[in-house]
Motif scaffolding. Structure first.
Motif, PDB file in Angstrom:
ATOM      1  N   UNK A 120       0.826  -1.204   0.000  1.00 27.94           N
ATOM      2  CA  UNK A 120       0.000   0.000   0.000  1.00 27.94           C
ATOM      3  C   UNK A 120       0.859   1.252   0.000  1.00 27.94           C
ATOM      4  N   UNK A 121       1.860   1.302   0.893  1.00 32.60           N
ATOM      5  CA  UNK A 121       2.702   2.494   0.958  1.00 32.60           C
ATOM      6  C   UNK A 121       3.485   2.714  -0.330  1.00 32.60           C
ATOM      7  N   UNK A 122       4.010   1.614  -0.874  1.00 30.60           N
ATOM      8  CA  UNK A 122       4.755   1.747  -2.120  1.00 30.60           C
ATOM      9  C   UNK A 122       3.839   2.271  -3.224  1.00 30.60           C
ATOM     10  N   UNK A 123       2.658   1.700  -3.312  1.00 29.84           N
ATOM     11  CA  UNK A 123       1.719   2.111  -4.364  1.00 29.84           C
ATOM     12  C   UNK A 123       1.355   3.581  -4.219  1.00 29.84           C
ATOM     13  N   UNK A 124       1.108   4.013  -2.978  1.00 34.60           N
ATOM     14  CA  UNK A 124       0.763   5.421  -2.756  1.00 34.60           C
ATOM     15  C   UNK A 124       1.936   6.315  -3.142  1.00 34.60           C
ATOM     16  N   UNK A 125       3.139   5.894  -2.700  1.00 38.60           N
ATOM     17  CA  UNK A 125       4.336   6.681  -3.026  1.00 38.60           C
ATOM     18  C   UNK A 125       4.500   6.831  -4.526  1.00 38.60           C
TER      19      UNK A 125
END
Lengths: 442, 315
Positions: free
Chosen positions: B195-200
């Motif tokens: 999730x964090x990678x995708x948001x970043x």
């Protein structure tokens, strides 16, 4: 070290072990002692066996471990190999070449129940209760519970455990019905018609469950009765020695496939266990305190020295301050404790039939055939003979076993004075007031 | 002058206040411990924990001595047998004694790191693909959202059964128990990282993406030169978050499944029910906390080191 060299040089005609690295399971109870001692005293290593000993979470996990090969062998309830062989629970061919100990269990009730029982028990001249305490003293209390519509719950460790049968035996001898099993109807709770409701609780959690009030009493091995007494949670009312003098308790179980695939390993590990058992009992229990120190280590039993010592060193504390001598509370070697008697296996089968775990009537020969499948004195005697040949043990240690046919003489010393003859199981089953008889079926 | 004074007073504060805090905590703990009686004896205070640290270390040293003796005996025995039986494939077997507390710490650390790295290998590429591709995001998002809140402990029985069914070999490289714990750790690390990678990745400054388009960078170069550096802060936020959760979950999983590690140590001590059990468990609690703290600090250091945007890591 000297003994080690002697063992490896003389045992050569036995053949080297086929499997050298073994894993054995155990449950945290003092009667796992032969395994711990065989490890710590180097008896396994003398046989060229490198053994890892692992505590198991409960009896089911332990049995599954042996069946699926994660464990090569384990400290087992005597009923487990028998039940597995007849297919009660998981079906698997498990055998035992070595009986681990005699006695060692007790029944504990909560302080509250004890206060109600105490006035009903005859007293000695010094004011202490007359032993053995019978379940007759518990009957009125259970009647009171049922009159109020409250369940009377008790804990035991496993459906085919010695503890289950001992607790049932004691209750039934006092006229309290412990309930039937009906596996052919899918009922394995064992509570049909029960006046006392028995359920499974893992041994180490017994005192905590008693304290929480979930159960009013339990039957378990040591140190969990002495633990409750020392912590003031409950009172031990009767030991299994008083229910049936010198009753067989745990066995060392392994799969039949293991014993067939690795015959030398099997004999060698039996040798190591026999030596450990002898060490535990020799010279009038002189090694017991060293054994207690070993068992109190956290990776074996782990309970406090004092708690384990209480029962391992020939005394038993029934209620706080009431310490009595029970020299045979834990027997590992004397009285031929290590010999796997067919008649012991048959006694367990009779109790399985009595309480419905075996649904149908079986002929006497069936009982004898099953016992001979599971209990393997042939392996035991091979180990004994090679120990004598290697001069690790004396023929005198096993003098009673010459020409042993595997059946003990009819045994008396039961709390209800019924005599048990292992050669006539059906006759024995029919003697009980409570329990299934002949062709009864639930 | 006054500036100098301020600097000194800040330093004194930075040292003194934590000391006061800790002293206050120790005092409260001692009082509380003295007033709690359990069926396993008094609740352990700081002194009992101190004693146990010494005991546990001593046990470790004793165990190492026994281990040495074990290997010596084994070599003697092997040599003895080789004399009579020259074909014997002599080998040195691992020590059969029990793991000490220190061994259990190492086991847990190795497990959490392996599970974590395994998760990184899966989650970062997945997160980047999801962040780059709107359709993929739409397709996968519901699955991630459903699995994210599931406690990995709920997966544990499934993982255990699948591993014992699938991972069969006569001479396995890793223990099944290790694989079980590791996969459980991986399962709880993957979702926050994805999730964090995708948001970043999806919130990268449009200007930079435009630069990439203008230069007509090939896809892989685009990811390497623009996407990765730009989303590093978000990726590391996810990694730090998941390592913290992983450490907590691992201890619980070890307790539940009886897999080797600190969790098993705690459970075994609880089962022992000896008068020392509680103080040993308390010691383990502190060690678990301290290691969790160190893991977080280490991640923070790495995050600061690799991140260009220093503002996002001051939390």
């Amino acid at each position: 070290m000297i003994m080690l060299c002697a063992a490896t040089s003389q045992a050569s005609d036995l053949g080297y072990p086929e499997k050298e690295e073994l894993t054995f399971g155990f449950i945290k109870l003092t009667d796992m002692a032969p395994i711990a001692i065989a490890y710590e005293k180097g008896f396994f290593e003398d046989e060229g066996l490198y053994v890892t000993i692992e505590a198991q979470a409960n009896w089911k996990v332990l049995l599954d471990g042996v069946i699926d090969g994660r464990l090569d062998g384990a400290h087992m309830l005597a009923g487990q190999p028998i039940a597995a062989t007849i297919g009660y629970g998981t079906k698997a061919e498990i055998i035992t070449p070595f009986s681990m100990d005699l006695n060692g269990n007790a029944i504990t009730v909560s302080n509250d129940i004890w206060q109600q029982m105490k006035p009903l028990i005859p007293k000695q001249s010094n004011g202490k209760p007359v032993h053995p305490i019978k379940a007759d003293a518990l009957k009125p209390i259970i009647d009171k519970f049922s009159a109020q519509g409250k369940p009377f719950n008790m804990g035991m460790v496993f459906p085919v455990s010695t503890h289950n049968y001992e607790l049932r035996y004691w209750l039934a001898a006092g006229g309290i019905h412990p309930g039937y099993y009906a596996p052919h109807k899918g009922d394995t709770s064992g509570q049909i018609n029960a006046q006392a409701l028995l359920s499974v609780t893992p041994p180490p959690q017994m005192p905590a469950t008693l304290e929480a009030g979930t159960i009013h009493g339990y039957c378990v091995g040591e140190p969990w009765n002495q633990q409750a007494v020392l912590k003031g949670i409950g009172v031990a009312v009767v030991t299994d020695y008083e229910i049936w003098k010198n009753n067989p308790e745990k066995v060392f179980g392994m799969t039949k496939a293991f014993a067939e695939k690795y015959p030398n390993t099997t004999i060698r590990l039996t040798r190591a266990l026999i030596r450990a058992a002898k060490w535990l009992d020799e010279e009038n229990n002189k090694n017991r305190s060293e054994a207690v120190t070993i068992l109190s280590k956290s990776h074996y039993v782990g309970a406090d020295y004092d708690v384990i010592a209480n029962s391992m060193t020939g005394t038993f504390e029934y209620e706080p301050g009431d310490v009595r001598a029970v020299p045979d509370f834990n027997v590992f070697f004397r009285h031929n404790a290590t010999y796997p008697y067919y008649s012991d296996a048959i006694w367990y089968l009779t109790q399985m039939r009595r309480w419905g775990q075996i649904s149908d009537e079986k002929p006497d020969q069936w009982y004898i055939d099953i016992a001979k499948k599971v209990y393997r004195p042939d392996i035991y005697m091979k180990a004994v003979r090679s120990l004598i040949d290697d001069e690790l043990m004396l023929p005198a240690d096993f003098s009673a076993l010459d020409n042993e046919d595997g059946f003990r003489d009819p045994q008396q010393h039961f709390i209800d004075n019924i005599i048990y003859d292992g050669t006539k199981p059906n006759e024995y089953i029919n003697k009980f007031t409570l329990g299934l008889k002949a062709d009864d079926k639930i | 002058m006054s500036q100098w004074y301020v600097r000194i007073s800040t330093t004194v504060k930075a040292i003194m206040l934590p000391i006061i805090g800790i002293a206050f905590f120790l005092g409260l703990w001692t009082i509380a411990a003295n007033n709690i009686d359990t069926s396993l004896g008094q609740f352990p205070g700081p002194k009992a924990v101190g004693t146990q640290i010494v005991n546990l270390y001593q046990e470790h040293v004793d165990s190492r001595e026994k281990e040495q003796a074990f290997y010596q005996r084994q070599e003697l025995r092997n040599a003895e047998r080789l004399k009579k039986d020259p074909n014997y494939p002599a080998k040195i077997r691992d020590y059969t004694g029990k793991e000490t507390f220190l061994d259990q710490i190492i086991t847990s650390l190795v497990t959490v790191m392996s599970g974590f790295l395994f998760a990184v290998i899966i989650a970062i590429p997945l997160g980047i693909s999801v962040g780059l591709n709107k359709s993929l995001n739409l397709a996968i998002n519901p699955i991630i959202q459903v699995f994210k809140p599931v406690s990995p402990l709920a997966w544990l029985p499934l993982v255990t059964m699948v591993v014992s069914a699938v991972y069969t070999s006569d001479d396995p490289m890793f223990d099944k128990s290790f694989i079980n714990s590791m996969i459980t750790v991986t399962l709880c690390c993957v979702w926050p990282m994805v999730i964090n990678t995708a948001i970043g990745v999806s919130s990268i400054n449009q200007d930079w993406l435009n630069v990439s388009s203008v230069l007509r960078l090939p896809n892989l170069v685009h990811v390497r030169k623009i996407i990765l550096p730009a989303s590093i802060p978000a990726i590391f936020t996810g990694m730090r978050l998941s390592l913290g959760i992983a450490w907590m979950v691992l201890i619980a999983a070890e307790m539940l499944a009886q897999n080797p590690g600190l969790g098993k140590f705690v459970w075994d001590e609880f089962q022992n029910g000896s008068s020392q059990s509680l103080s040993r468990i308390m010691t383990a609690v502190f060690v678990i906390g301290f290691i969790g703290f160190l893991l977080d600090r280490a991640m923070l250091k790495i995050q600061r080191f690799v991140s260009w945007d220093k503002t996002t890591v001051n939390r």
